[in-house]
Scaffold this motif. Structure first.
Motif, PDB file in Angstrom:
ATOM      1  N   LYS A 501       3.252   0.276   5.251  1.00 50.24           N
ATOM      2  CA  LYS A 501       4.507   0.307   4.239  1.00 50.24           C
ATOM      3  C   LYS A 501       5.305  -0.949   4.377  1.00 50.24           C
ATOM      4  O   LYS A 501       5.398  -1.747   5.161  1.00 50.24           O
ATOM      5  CB  LYS A 501       5.467   1.599   4.734  1.00 50.24           C
ATOM      6  CG  LYS A 501       4.749   2.904   4.847  1.00 50.24           C
ATOM      7  CD  LYS A 501       5.499   4.013   5.639  1.00 50.24           C
ATOM      8  CE  LYS A 501       4.984   5.445   5.833  1.00 50.24           C
ATOM      9  NZ  LYS A 501       5.701   6.229   6.444  1.00 50.24           N
ATOM     10  N   THR A 502       5.665  -1.075   2.994  1.00 53.23           N
ATOM     11  CA  THR A 502       6.344  -2.191   2.603  1.00 53.23           C
ATOM     12  C   THR A 502       7.709  -2.673   3.578  1.00 53.23           C
ATOM     13  O   THR A 502       7.775  -3.627   4.059  1.00 53.23           O
ATOM     14  CB  THR A 502       6.916  -2.151   1.317  1.00 53.23           C
ATOM     15  OG1 THR A 502       5.760  -2.112   0.408  1.00 53.23           O
ATOM     16  CG2 THR A 502       7.640  -3.536   0.674  1.00 53.23           C
ATOM     17  N   ASP A 503       8.518  -1.346   3.919  1.00 57.10           N
ATOM     18  CA  ASP A 503       9.582  -1.742   4.941  1.00 57.10           C
ATOM     19  C   ASP A 503       9.094  -2.121   6.157  1.00 57.10           C
ATOM     20  O   ASP A 503       9.814  -2.970   6.400  1.00 57.10           O
ATOM     21  CB  ASP A 503      10.279  -0.427   4.709  1.00 57.10           C
ATOM     22  CG  ASP A 503      11.043   0.092   3.464  1.00 57.10           C
ATOM     23  OD1 ASP A 503      10.990  -0.990   2.500  1.00 57.10           O
ATOM     24  OD2 ASP A 503      11.471   1.281   3.347  1.00 57.10           O
ATOM     25  N   ILE A 528       0.210  -6.734  -0.976  1.00 61.88           N
ATOM     26  CA  ILE A 528       0.952  -7.063  -2.022  1.00 61.88           C
ATOM     27  C   ILE A 528       0.257  -6.430  -3.287  1.00 61.88           C
ATOM     28  O   ILE A 528      -1.096  -6.723  -3.416  1.00 61.88           O
ATOM     29  CB  ILE A 528       0.916  -8.699  -2.137  1.00 61.88           C
ATOM     30  CG1 ILE A 528       1.804  -9.499  -1.331  1.00 61.88           C
ATOM     31  CG2 ILE A 528       1.257  -8.996  -3.742  1.00 61.88           C
ATOM     32  CD1 ILE A 528       1.737 -10.893  -1.299  1.00 61.88           C
ATOM     33  N   ASN A 529       0.846  -5.935  -4.160  1.00 60.73           N
ATOM     34  CA  ASN A 529       0.691  -5.307  -5.326  1.00 60.73           C
ATOM     35  C   ASN A 529       1.649  -5.398  -6.452  1.00 60.73           C
ATOM     36  O   ASN A 529       2.636  -6.014  -6.234  1.00 60.73           O
ATOM     37  CB  ASN A 529      -0.111  -3.884  -5.237  1.00 60.73           C
ATOM     38  CG  ASN A 529       1.057  -2.873  -4.521  1.00 60.73           C
ATOM     39  OD1 ASN A 529       2.191  -3.029  -5.016  1.00 60.73           O
ATOM     40  ND2 ASN A 529       0.693  -2.280  -3.777  1.00 60.73           N
ATOM     41  N   GLN A 531       3.783  -3.266  -7.529  1.00 59.25           N
ATOM     42  CA  GLN A 531       4.918  -2.614  -7.255  1.00 59.25           C
ATOM     43  C   GLN A 531       5.752  -3.218  -6.067  1.00 59.25           C
ATOM     44  O   GLN A 531       6.818  -3.247  -6.152  1.00 59.25           O
ATOM     45  CB  GLN A 531       4.583  -1.187  -6.760  1.00 59.25           C
ATOM     46  CG  GLN A 531       3.960  -0.333  -7.875  1.00 59.25           C
ATOM     47  CD  GLN A 531       2.811  -0.505  -8.199  1.00 59.25           C
ATOM     48  OE1 GLN A 531       1.774  -0.888  -7.467  1.00 59.25           O
ATOM     49  NE2 GLN A 531       2.551  -0.508  -9.600  1.00 59.25           N
ATOM     50  N   THR A 532       4.918  -4.241  -5.156  1.00 56.64           N
ATOM     51  CA  THR A 532       5.456  -4.502  -4.014  1.00 56.64           C
ATOM     52  C   THR A 532       5.931  -6.379  -4.185  1.00 56.64           C
ATOM     53  O   THR A 532       6.417  -6.867  -3.499  1.00 56.64           O
ATOM     54  CB  THR A 532       4.997  -4.337  -2.841  1.00 56.64           C
ATOM     55  OG1 THR A 532       3.602  -5.019  -2.945  1.00 56.64           O
ATOM     56  CG2 THR A 532       4.671  -2.874  -2.516  1.00 56.64           C
ATOM     57  N   GLN A 535       9.199  -7.626  -3.902  1.00 60.89           N
ATOM     58  CA  GLN A 535       9.793  -7.770  -2.536  1.00 60.89           C
ATOM     59  C   GLN A 535       9.431  -8.844  -1.762  1.00 60.89           C
ATOM     60  O   GLN A 535      10.147  -9.656  -0.922  1.00 60.89           O
ATOM     61  CB  GLN A 535       9.713  -6.539  -1.815  1.00 60.89           C
ATOM     62  CG  GLN A 535      10.677  -5.217  -2.345  1.00 60.89           C
ATOM     63  CD  GLN A 535      10.257  -3.976  -1.911  1.00 60.89           C
ATOM     64  OE1 GLN A 535       9.127  -3.391  -2.394  1.00 60.89           O
ATOM     65  NE2 GLN A 535      10.957  -3.271  -1.267  1.00 60.89           N
ATOM     66  N   TYR A 536       7.984  -9.216  -1.443  1.00 59.59           N
ATOM     67  CA  TYR A 536       7.273  -9.780  -0.693  1.00 59.59           C
ATOM     68  C   TYR A 536       7.447 -11.389  -1.185  1.00 59.59           C
ATOM     69  O   TYR A 536       7.892 -12.265  -0.306  1.00 59.59           O
ATOM     70  CB  TYR A 536       5.945  -9.592  -0.731  1.00 59.59           C
ATOM     71  CG  TYR A 536       5.562  -8.386   0.135  1.00 59.59           C
ATOM     72  CD1 TYR A 536       5.945  -8.246   1.370  1.00 59.59           C
ATOM     73  CD2 TYR A 536       4.868  -7.473  -0.614  1.00 59.59           C
ATOM     74  CE1 TYR A 536       5.511  -7.149   2.263  1.00 59.59           C
ATOM     75  CE2 TYR A 536       4.529  -6.209   0.316  1.00 59.59           C
ATOM     76  CZ  TYR A 536       5.007  -5.986   1.588  1.00 59.59           C
ATOM     77  OH  TYR A 536       4.531  -4.762   2.407  1.00 59.59           O
TER      78      TYR A 536
END
Length: 773
Positions: A501-503, A528-529, A531-532, A535-536
């Motif tokens: 999960k990203t978080d 990494i995609n 949607q994320t 954030q990354y």
């Protein structure tokens, strides 16, 4: 044009299943040695004029080992023959490769006979020695690698990589994973290893490919070219390997990064010399190496001076040797009948070390037939040794008349049906492998085990079993901070289950512990995609701003994963990290790894904010731009392939290993052929070199190449009487017209004539000899 004194693979690739008289000769009682440590070493041997075949028990008496340790026999002939590699399964059984067809005699008679096997060895009475043999697969031609995964096993059998589904210890189906697994290179120089690494990919030595199973599909990706025979990982998933003349090579960074720019021949932080000292200290004379007649190869006592068959570097990750041995790297040297110990230390992301001893080895034998070719960690915490136990270990292509004489002198050809597996343990101990859990809860608990083999097993079993029920426990394990290795394995197990999960990853990127941040950075390409990505990329940018120096190369590597979803963010990361660390070679090469065919554009952009042309990153960019321009000027290889098919094939199997497919040379191995005056100049000199070899140093285009920049000696192929002069002529013409070379053709008659003149040649040429022609 090939390699040096004793290509390593050859050693680790031997075998012949001629069940000769040795079945009776070597009838050591397996149970008798199952719990006994190596018998007391015999009085020092002084007569080395003979090398008789010894039983396993007799051979063990010839071994000297570091104080405080003992060696125990695990398996020997007739239970096994010509072993070269193995893997443990979850029952503690050994899946062993028998390379039966390797060099039955000095001319390789019958090398293409399908007599190789995969056998399963089991210790049914639990006394520590294998006592049962089951043939899983036979009729193989020179099998060289295997990897147990999910419900089957990967097996490397040139040129193919196969996946066999297993049911009741029998193959029930067969899938071709890669029909070019060993494309290029001869038997001494073909991919091997099939290491399941921490990042859930399978890596190889002597290869630039990695493999992964997703559902019923096999993924194949390009990675860095690594090593020669044998490959292992440390507790953080970084890879270790070597070539026959180098002690320990390694990656400073996680293996999936940085192999994305075809214009970039070397990337700092990969293929690094972690231990540069290549001295060895045999305890017997070693005249049976291919170039022992050359000055400097052996000393006054006829003992090998430097590695010539280094192989199977093993990062010890067991739990029974003691803290001083944690993450030590052991290296096998079968031509000198020894195993070396090296001690490594992390200095930030750089891994460097030294040999553990000066003037002696961790383990050495006076038995010339003791041939340690592969080393392994194990469920019981011991270090296991595969001893091919044979005389001939040099392939016929490079077998000099000198070495043939040594083989004849000490009658080293027979027998060929032997082979032993030993384990090294602390003295007066009898470690046993624990019962291995197979349920999700039990496997998660094993991720905290002190034994690295058991942690790897637990991770792989959870991933192979697709045990989604373990996800909550894995998430908790990844968050805890008391056991770093547990957190790291939990992270990669979640990656293998597609459950990150990203978080969770963002939180790990903020941890103060560098190993945890390093693993979180390494896992980003998997998460990494579209949607994320924001954030990354924001988190990475913040790490640059916060002067996270250790993360800087990783951030540069990871821009390549950001780019498909946000080109502007990726470029901003590259510019910011390049400006902040303009003199850091690791950052510079990591940046350049993103820039294939756009190096000049980025250089112009960077110059606006970093005008210093002497900055290392500016110099590196200029060098890569020039290399790319040279590559574009090369001749079309497809045209030459059609015109000189035999020459191209010979180049792929004999030359490109050390000189590179692009002809520009390979670090630590061979100088360039592209635009070399030795290639395009005097025909007679070139023919002589290829037929009978060249001893360095050698000057090419004004630069003097010598060890350790390249190998000190290139063996010839003229000693192989079966090598047609027509094929040699095509090879020479092929390289004289390849890349940017523009030499004229060399005829079969010219090769045959030179061959006839040099028919009694016994040793490689020197530059002085050639210049005197």
């Amino acid at each position: 044009m090939k390699k040096l004194r004793y290509p390593i693979l050859l050693i680790a690739l031997a075998g012949t299943l001629f069940y000769c008289k040795s079945n009776k000769q070597s009838g050591t009682s397996l149970s008798a040695t199952s719990t006994t440590e190596v018998p007391k070493t015999e009085p020092e041997q002084t007569d080395f004029s003979k090398s008789p075949f010894l039983t396993a028990e007799q051979s063990m008496k010839k071994i000297r080992i570091e104080d405080g340790f003992a060696i125990k026999l695990v398996a020997s002939e007739p239970l096994i023959s010509t072993p070269v590699a193995f893997s443990f399964d979850n029952k503690g059984r050994m899946w062993v490769i028998e390379m039966t067809g390797y060099m039955p005699d000095t001319v390789g008679t019958g090398e293409d006979v399908p007599n190789g096997k995969i056998v399963i060895l089991e210790d049914k009475n639990r006394d520590g020695v294998m006592d049962d043999r089951k043939v899983f697969l036979d009729s193989l031609v020179l099998p060289r690698a295997l990897c147990l995964i999910e419900n089957g096993v990967l097996i490397g059998e040139p040129t193919n990589l196969w996946f066999y589904e297993i049911k009741n210890d029998k193959p029930v189906s067969k899938t071709l994973v890669d029909d070019k697994y060993t494309e290029g290179g001869n038997v001494e120089h073909q991919p091997n290893g099939l290491l399941r690494a921490m990042d859930n990919w399978i890596y190889n030595a002597k290869s630039s490919k990695r493999y992964r199973r997703k559902g019923d599909k096999w993924l194949i990706e390009q990675t860095h070219f690594r090593g020669q025979w044998g490959i292992s990982q440390d507790n953080y998933g970084r890879l270790y390997y070597n070539n026959n003349s180098q002690n320990v090579l390694s990656d400073f960074f996680m293996p999936g990064l940085g192999a994305t720019n075809k214009n970039q021949r070397y990337v700092a932080g990969f293929n690094e010399k972690s231990v540069a000292n290549n001295k060895v200290y045999p305890i017997r004379p070693t005249p049976g190496v291919n170039r022992a007649y050359m000055k400097g190869v052996v000393d006054d006592s006829l003992r090998l001076v430097d590695f010539t068959a280094a192989c199977s570097p093993l990062v010890y990750r067991g739990d029974i040797f003691g803290s001083a041995y944690e993450s030590n790297v052991f290296v096998a040297e079968p031509s000198a009948n020894l195993i070396k110990r090296n001690i490594l230390n992390d200095q930030g992301y750089v891994v460097k070390g030294e040999q553990a001893y000066k003037g002696k080895e961790f383990l050495a034998s006076t038995d010339e037939r003791f041939r340690p070719v592969s080393l392994y960690n194990a469920p019981d915490g011991a270090m296991y040794i595969v001893d091919m136990y044979r005389g001939i270990i040099q392939h016929k292509t490079y077998l000099t008349p000198y070495l043939k004489g040594q083989i004849d002198k000490r009658d080293l050809t027979q027998p060929l049906s032997a082979g032993r597996i030993y384990k090294v343990v602390p003295k007066n101990t009898d470690p046993k492998a624990p019962a291995l859990a197979t349920d999700a809860d039990g496997l998660v608990k094993l991720l905290s085990n002190k034994n690295g083999w058991i942690r790897d097993y637990a991770q792989q079993a959870l991933v192979d079993g697709k045990m989604k029920q373990a996800i909550p426990a894995l998430e908790n394990a990844a968050k805890q901070t008391t056991n770093q290795l547990l957190a790291i394995h939990a992270l990669w197990t979640l990656e293998g289950l597609d459950a990150l999960k990203t978080d969770e990853v963002l939180a790990l990127l903020k941890q103060s512990s560098w190993p945890i941040r390093m693993e979180a950075l390494a896992v980003l390409p998997s998460v990494i995609n579209e949607q994320t990505v924001k954030q990354y990329s924001s988190a990475l940018s913040q790490m640059v701003t916060q002067n996270d120096t250790l993360s800087a190369p990783y951030i540069a590597f990871l821009a390549n994963s950001v780019k498909p979803f946000d080109k502007a963010a990726a470029n901003n990361l590259l510019v910011s990290v390049a400006k902040k660390y303009p003199g850091n070679k690791y950052v510079a090469d990591a940046v350049i790894s993103n820039l294939q065919d756009n190096e000049d554009i980025f250089k112009n952009e960077l110059t606006a904010s970093l005008p210093d042309s002497n900055a290392l990153i500016q110099k590196q960019l200029g060098k890569i731009i020039a290399q790319a321009a040279n590559a574009r000027a090369n001749r079309d290889p497809k045209v030459l392939l059609k015109e000189y098919p035999k020459g191209a094939a010979l180049f792929n199997t004999v030359c490109q290993t050390c000189h590179g497919p692009d002809g520009n040379g390979v670090k630590s191995l061979g100088p360039p052929l592209n635009q070399s005056e030795w290639v395009t100049g005097d025909k007679n000199k070139l023919i002589s070199i290829v037929l009978f070899g060249l001893t360095g140093p050698v000057k090419v285009n004004g630069h003097i190449y010598k060890t350790p920049e390249v190998s000190g000696d290139m063996p010839g192929i003229g000693y192989d009487k079966d090598m047609p002069s027509e094929d040699v002529a095509q090879l020479l013409t092929f390289i004289r017209k390849s890349w940017r070379n523009n030499g004229d053709k060399i005829s079969t008659e010219e090769v045959a004539s030179t061959r006839k003149k040099l028919t009694n040649r016994q040793k490689a040429f020197t530059v002085e000899e050639l210049n005197g022609m």
